[in-house]
Design a protein around this motif. Structure first.
Motif, PDB file in Angstrom:
ATOM      1  N   LYS A   1       0.846  -1.184   0.000  1.00 13.16           N
ATOM      2  CA  LYS A   1       0.000   0.000   0.000  1.00 13.16           C
ATOM      3  C   LYS A   1       0.887   1.241   0.000  1.00 13.16           C
ATOM      4  O   LYS A   1       1.874   1.319   0.735  1.00 13.16           O
ATOM      5  N   ILE A   2       0.521   2.208  -0.837  1.00 15.16           N
ATOM      6  CA  ILE A   2       1.378   3.383  -1.040  1.00 15.16           C
ATOM      7  C   ILE A   2       0.935   4.539  -0.156  1.00 15.16           C
ATOM      8  O   ILE A   2      -0.192   4.585   0.329  1.00 15.16           O
ATOM      9  N   ASN A   3       1.855   5.476   0.038  1.00 14.02           N
ATOM     10  CA  ASN A   3       1.541   6.738   0.695  1.00 14.02           C
ATOM     11  C   ASN A   3       2.333   7.845   0.035  1.00 14.02           C
ATOM     12  O   ASN A   3       3.496   7.671  -0.345  1.00 14.02           O
ATOM     13  N   LEU A   4       1.704   8.982  -0.146  1.00 16.37           N
ATOM     14  CA  LEU A   4       2.305  10.144  -0.791  1.00 16.37           C
ATOM     15  C   LEU A   4       2.053  11.366   0.084  1.00 16.37           C
ATOM     16  O   LEU A   4       1.019  11.457   0.751  1.00 16.37           O
ATOM     17  N   GLY A   5       2.979  12.303   0.090  1.00 16.02           N
ATOM     18  CA  GLY A   5       2.791  13.513   0.877  1.00 16.02           C
ATOM     19  C   GLY A   5       3.679  14.638   0.409  1.00 16.02           C
ATOM     20  O   GLY A   5       4.725  14.416  -0.215  1.00 16.02           O
ATOM     21  N   ALA A   6       3.247  15.855   0.685  1.00 16.31           N
ATOM     22  CA  ALA A   6       4.032  17.041   0.329  1.00 16.31           C
ATOM     23  C   ALA A   6       3.600  18.189   1.216  1.00 16.31           C
ATOM     24  O   ALA A   6       2.453  18.236   1.685  1.00 16.31           O
ATOM     25  N   ASP A   7       4.507  19.107   1.478  1.00 13.13           N
ATOM     26  CA  ASP A   7       4.146  20.341   2.171  1.00 13.13           C
ATOM     27  C   ASP A   7       5.025  21.472   1.674  1.00 13.13           C
ATOM     28  O   ASP A   7       6.139  21.247   1.152  1.00 13.13           O
ATOM     29  N   VAL A   8       4.525  22.676   1.795  1.00 12.24           N
ATOM     30  CA  VAL A   8       5.229  23.852   1.300  1.00 12.24           C
ATOM     31  C   VAL A   8       4.978  25.007   2.263  1.00 12.24           C
ATOM     32  O   VAL A   8       3.923  25.076   2.913  1.00 12.24           O
ATOM     33  N   ASN A   9       5.978  25.876   2.387  1.00 12.36           N
ATOM     34  CA  ASN A   9       5.862  27.062   3.238  1.00 12.36           C
ATOM     35  C   ASN A   9       6.506  28.235   2.522  1.00 12.36           C
ATOM     36  O   ASN A   9       7.607  28.116   1.965  1.00 12.36           O
ATOM     37  N   ALA A  10       5.818  29.362   2.495  1.00  8.39           N
ATOM     38  CA  ALA A  10       6.336  30.564   1.843  1.00  8.39           C
ATOM     39  C   ALA A  10       6.130  31.749   2.772  1.00  8.39           C
ATOM     40  O   ALA A  10       4.994  32.030   3.183  1.00  8.39           O
TER      41      ALA A  10
ATOM     42  N   LEU B   1       3.193  38.180   5.220  1.00  7.41           N
ATOM     43  CA  LEU B   1       2.389  36.992   4.965  1.00  7.41           C
ATOM     44  C   LEU B   1       3.231  35.730   5.069  1.00  7.41           C
ATOM     45  O   LEU B   1       4.369  35.682   4.600  1.00  7.41           O
ATOM     46  N   ASN B   2       2.662  34.718   5.689  1.00  6.77           N
ATOM     47  CA  ASN B   2       3.270  33.393   5.753  1.00  6.77           C
ATOM     48  C   ASN B   2       2.212  32.383   5.310  1.00  6.77           C
ATOM     49  O   ASN B   2       1.176  32.220   5.956  1.00  6.77           O
ATOM     50  N   PHE B   3       2.468  31.729   4.181  1.00  6.83           N
ATOM     51  CA  PHE B   3       1.527  30.751   3.650  1.00  6.83           C
ATOM     52  C   PHE B   3       2.075  29.349   3.876  1.00  6.83           C
ATOM     53  O   PHE B   3       3.254  29.087   3.635  1.00  6.83           O
ATOM     54  N   PHE B   4       1.220  28.443   4.333  1.00  5.52           N
ATOM     55  CA  PHE B   4       1.650  27.067   4.550  1.00  5.52           C
ATOM     56  C   PHE B   4       0.556  26.124   4.073  1.00  5.52           C
ATOM     57  O   PHE B   4      -0.643  26.413   4.160  1.00  5.52           O
ATOM     58  N   ALA B   5       0.980  24.992   3.532  1.00  4.50           N
ATOM     59  CA  ALA B   5       0.037  23.988   3.038  1.00  4.50           C
ATOM     60  C   ALA B   5       0.687  22.615   3.120  1.00  4.50           C
ATOM     61  O   ALA B   5       1.907  22.473   2.983  1.00  4.50           O
ATOM     62  N   ALA B   6      -0.139  21.606   3.355  1.00  2.00           N
ATOM     63  CA  ALA B   6       0.340  20.230   3.424  1.00  2.00           C
ATOM     64  C   ALA B   6      -0.765  19.310   2.936  1.00  2.00           C
ATOM     65  O   ALA B   6      -1.950  19.575   3.138  1.00  2.00           O
ATOM     66  N   GLY B   7      -0.368  18.236   2.283  1.00  4.51           N
ATOM     67  CA  GLY B   7      -1.335  17.269   1.796  1.00  4.51           C
ATOM     68  C   GLY B   7      -0.731  15.877   1.776  1.00  4.51           C
ATOM     69  O   GLY B   7       0.486  15.712   1.674  1.00  4.51           O
ATOM     70  N   SER B   8      -1.580  14.877   1.897  1.00  8.24           N
ATOM     71  CA  SER B   8      -1.090  13.496   1.869  1.00  8.24           C
ATOM     72  C   SER B   8      -2.204  12.569   1.414  1.00  8.24           C
ATOM     73  O   SER B   8      -3.397  12.881   1.537  1.00  8.24           O
ATOM     74  N   TYR B   9      -1.793  11.436   0.886  1.00  6.15           N
ATOM     75  CA  TYR B   9      -2.719  10.384   0.482  1.00  6.15           C
ATOM     76  C   TYR B   9      -2.162   9.065   0.993  1.00  6.15           C
ATOM     77  O   TYR B   9      -0.987   8.744   0.777  1.00  6.15           O
TER      78      TYR B   9
END
Length: 632
Positions: free
Chosen positions: A280-289, A294-302
């Protein structure tokens, strides 16, 4: 130096630090080029006579940097800027170790040149913990330019922090670098946290009770298997919550999951992928700017998941004569997947005021399948007969959760003094479709006697609203006053439809089906005071809560007429004191004693005044007359 580095590594779990201090121990970059520049100095330059901000004043931070060419330290400018029109300045990405000189020049004013440093102090109590964590985000206050410059004391403190840090009311476990749980869920993380027990189904217990789940210090409608391990920075175990926290839960503690955060200037991010032993696979990523205000942050995973488990049940039934003995053997296989997304924006209004909005979305689908063999023996002295039932249960479960959080934080000039206000809203929905088919053999090994089917269809909505404000004031280096108020409202709306499945068709059973709603509200206020004298620390608190709950159940009676059942209960005013004592002994030993009064409110299923027939072998019925129990 190594002890200092270990302290820094644990304090800033969201940063990546692999370094050794350069010779001399002052600012700059460590050997090997690894970054330790996570410090932040800020403040305001004022004219002392008029108290107005000085525009375009030159602010420079001077420190020592190790020169790899000459193998010696040299004095360089580490950061600098011109103040804004209101006198604000902000210096970021600074080294956190060593001493520096803050040099301020402005036309018509005498040069300001003083030593400054980040006051990294080992926490000696619960109050010291917050001050230590706030030290790298240092407010230098209002600096007034005049003929005699204001002198800032230079304090250099060294210390070390163990892998498990202990506050006066909690233990904190740093799990961010735990590679064994990467790609999994929060359940996988909890398997490696001491004092927590995780069963084969992912159930968590703390001191033989299911703990309350918090995310970033606030209750959540998310379950542990809906939170990816990659998003977790640390886990806080609060076995006996103080008056600062919700008094509900009885003897159960609080499991607070702290998610990763990054406010470092510039752009950063990472991607990851993995596969487990069941392919079974897992994927993920996150980014911060982070740019400007302004400070933008995002994260996602499957994540894909597959679990396999077996179980046995033995049951003696004495209602009938003769009594019967049941031996049940189960094999469960569950496949599923879920996606997690989180994004937000920090808006830095100025150096001391921050507004944050965060959104979270989770969606998943699981398809558990269970095969059960049920052998039933009649307990007779002779002619014992064993019957066999083969039961197959197929379930399709889907869920989704959407959450929003609005937060405001104001930092005062005094380090650690702050006021926060936030609003959290969560909404979740689940749908399930369960088909159970049973083959019955009157005698095990004999011919099929009959078939029996059951269809269970249900859906539910769960929404929660929480508003809270907290005020923190470190009165002295070791003492701290905290106060706050909170309101929490939760609504549950659920439906269960039960049908029998025959070879000729499906028959809906309204008298076994139900539709229900439940609402509970809690209003609270608290105050705590903590202090320490030498090796002795204490925390005193008082919480006041008012709570009520109500519900309705819509059913069809045996006469096939609509029936509505209502129930409610309320506690206008309840007091919950707490006392925490801590005594440091020789070496790294510490003795703690604490007391708190809490309340255990019955959950919906304990109140639900309707028999649940979803499992014919395990019937349950709630009691709407139940009242909360108070525990000490």
């Amino acid at each position: 130096m190594k002890r200092n580095l270990l302290f820094l590594f644990l304090c800033f779990a969201s940063m990546t630090i692999y370094a050794q201090m350069p010779p001399g121990g002052f600012g700059g970059r460590p050997a090997g080029g690894a970054s330790m520049n996570v410090g932040h100095f800020y403040g305001k330059i004022l004219d002392k006579k008029t108290s107005k901000g000085i525009d375009a004043a030159s602010v420079q931070l001077v420190g020592s940097k190790f020169d790899t060419a000459t193998k010696s330290a040299k004095i360089v400018t580490l950061s600098g800027m011109l103040t804004r029109s209101n006198g604000d300045f902000s210096l970021e990405n600074l080294p956190v170790m060593g001493s520096f000189r803050l040099v301020i020049t402005a036309i018509g004013y005498k040069t300001y040149d003083q030593k400054v440093s980040f006051q990294l102090k080992m926490p000696t109590s619960g109050a010291g913990m917050a001050q230590a964590m706030a030290a790298v985000d240092k407010d230098l206050g209002n600096i007034r330019m005049e003929e005699d410059a204001e002198v800032l004391q230079n304090v250099t403190v060294s210390g070390s922090k163990p892998m498990v840090s202990m506050g006066i009311d909690r233990k904190v476990f740093n799990v961010e670098k735990n590679i064994s749980s990467v790609g999994g869920t929060a359940v996988d993380v909890m398997r490696n946290v001491p004092s927590l027990q995780v069963d084969i189904d992912g159930g968590i217990t703390l001191r033989n009770n299911a703990p309350q789940i918090f995310v970033d210090g606030r209750p959540t409608t998310l379950t542990l298997d809906q939170i990816p391990a990659d998003a977790i920075s640390s886990v806080e175990i609060i076995t006996n919550p103080s008056a600062k926290y919700d008094a509900s839960g009885g003897t159960a503690g609080i499991l607070n999951i702290v998610l990763k955060k990054n406010r470092k200037a510039g752009y950063s991010g990472n991607i990851r992928a993995g596969v487990d032993s069941r392919a079974k696979i897992n994927l993920g990523a996150d980014v911060n700017a982070r740019q400007g205000k302004l400070n933008f942050f995002a994260a996602g995973s499957y994540n894909q998941r597959k679990s396999i488990s077996t179980g046995t049940t033995k049951r003696t039934t004495t209602i009938d004569n003769p009594s019967t003995l049941l031996n049940q053997y189960d094999k469960n296989i569950s496949n599923g997947n879920f996606a997690f997304g989180r994004a937000g924006i920090d808006y830095f209004i100025d150096n001391r005021n921050t507004f944050t909005i965060t959104g979270t979305a989770v969606r998943g689908r699981f398809t558990p399948e269970s095969n059960s063999d049920l052998y039933v023996d009649t307990l007779l002295s002779a002619n014992k007969i064993t019957s066999l039932s083969e039961r197959l249960s197929n379930t399709q479960l889907t869920f989704k959760n959407i959450g929003t959080a609005l937060s405001y934080k104001h930092n005062f000039t005094k380090a650690g003094k702050e006021i926060t206000a936030d609003v959290n809203m969560n909404s979740s929905r689940n749908d399930n479709h369960n088909n159970v088919s049973t083959n019955i053999y009157n005698v095990a090994g004999g011919s099929l006697s009959r078939k029996f089917g059951q269809l269970l269809e249900g859906s539910g909505k769960n929404s929660s609203f929480t508003a809270q404000t907290d005020y923190t004031n470190p009165l002295t280096e070791k003492s701290k006053l905290e106060m706050g108020a909170r309101v929490s409202i939760r609504n549950i709306d659920s439906r269960n439809d039960i049908s029998y499945v025959f070879p000729t068709g499906t028959v809906y059973l309204p008298q076994l089906s139900s539709k229900y709603k439940n609402t509970d509200k809690v209003y609270a206020g608290y105050a705590t005071y903590s202090n320490a004298h030498k090796n002795f620390g204490y925390l005193l608190g008082m919480r006041v809560e008012s709570s009520d709950y109500s519900g309705t159940v819509n059913t069809i009676g045996k006469n096939l007429k609509d029936s509505v059942i209502t129930y409610s209960n309320s506690f206008p005013l309840s007091f919950f004191p707490s006392v925490f004592l801590s005594q440091k002994l020789k070496g790294d030993q510490e003795l703690q004693l604490n007391y708190s009064r809490r309340i255990n409110r019955p959950n919906f299923f304990q109140l639900f005044p309707f028999t649940d027939y979803s499992d014919s072998l395990n019937l349950s019925r709630g009691n709407p007359a139940l009242t909360p129990e108070f525990t000490s």
